[in-house]
Design an enzyme around this catalytic site. Structure first.
Site, short mmCIF file in Angstrom:
data_model
loop_
_atom_site.label_atom_id
_atom_site.label_comp_id
_atom_site.label_asym_id
_atom_site.label_seq_id
_atom_site.Cartn_x
_atom_site.Cartn_y
_atom_site.Cartn_z
N GLN A 185 46.76 31.01 41.51
CA GLN A 185 45.64 31.96 41.44
C GLN A 185 44.66 31.88 42.37
O GLN A 185 44.37 30.80 43.16
CB GLN A 185 45.00 31.42 40.03
N ASP A 223 46.52 46.65 44.23
CA ASP A 223 46.26 45.48 45.11
C ASP A 223 46.37 45.77 46.10
O ASP A 223 47.41 46.39 46.95
CB ASP A 223 47.52 44.44 44.76
N HIS A 255 43.09 38.12 35.50
CA HIS A 255 43.90 39.67 35.89
C HIS A 255 45.10 39.41 35.79
O HIS A 255 45.66 38.19 35.63
CB HIS A 255 43.46 39.99 37.38
N PHE A 256 45.94 40.53 35.46
CA PHE A 256 47.33 40.88 35.43
C PHE A 256 48.02 41.54 36.68
O PHE A 256 47.23 42.51 37.14
CB PHE A 256 47.80 41.30 34.10
N HIS A 257 49.07 41.08 37.11
CA HIS A 257 49.73 41.85 38.21
C HIS A 257 50.83 42.59 37.57
O HIS A 257 51.73 42.10 36.79
CB HIS A 257 50.37 40.89 39.26
#
Length: 145
Positions: free
Chosen positions: A101, A37, A107-109
């Site tokens: 969001q 990220d 997506h996954f964090h």
């Protein structure tokens, strides 16, 4: 954006998947793509996305895509743990603007946490140093089993 809408092919994650935008890649297989990220909430904050999807959020995704995606999330989370030795790890996923969001591609964090170290706010703060992200991506990638 609400929970309903149309997938936009111009979102940043779609551009990363097409090679139109750079990223610090951690992992890729036939179904999953993981990268650092650029606005991390903590050191080692990694994102995992499906490669072949037009889902804006979890509610829109086909179960056939979710199975390999969540296995990819688990695989990358284990590598983050092995590479960075955090005290804990947050795995999160947002659905709709009201949830936080900001990018409308599922997506996954994966966010490593250390005791006594504050976690940054989602989608705020300054951009990370690309060279540092590359080093972290390499450290995590080396631990992918």
């Amino acid at each position: 954006m609400s929970l309903d809408g149309t997938y936009e092919d111009g979102n940043i994650f779609a551009k990363i998947l097409r090679g139109e935008m750079p990223c610090a890649k951690v992992f890729e297989d036939g179904e999953v793509f993981a990268f650092m990220d650029v606005f991390p909430q903590s050191r080692g904050h990694t994102l995992v996305i499906p490669k072949h999807s037009k889902a804006r959020n979890l509610l829109e995704e086909d179960p056939a895509v979710l199975a390999p995606l969540i296995l990819g999330v688990q695989r990358v989370t284990r590598a983050v743990r092995s590479a960075l030795n955090p005290d804990g790890i947050v795995v999160t996923q947002f659905n709709g603007a009201a949830s936080g969001q900001t990018i409308y591609h599922l997506h996954f964090h994966i966010i490593p946490r250390w005791e006594g170290v504050a976690m940054g706010r989602h989608a705020s703060g300054s951009m990370a140093d690309p060279a540092e992200l590359k080093v972290l991506a390499e450290q995590i990638a080396a631990k992918i089993a």
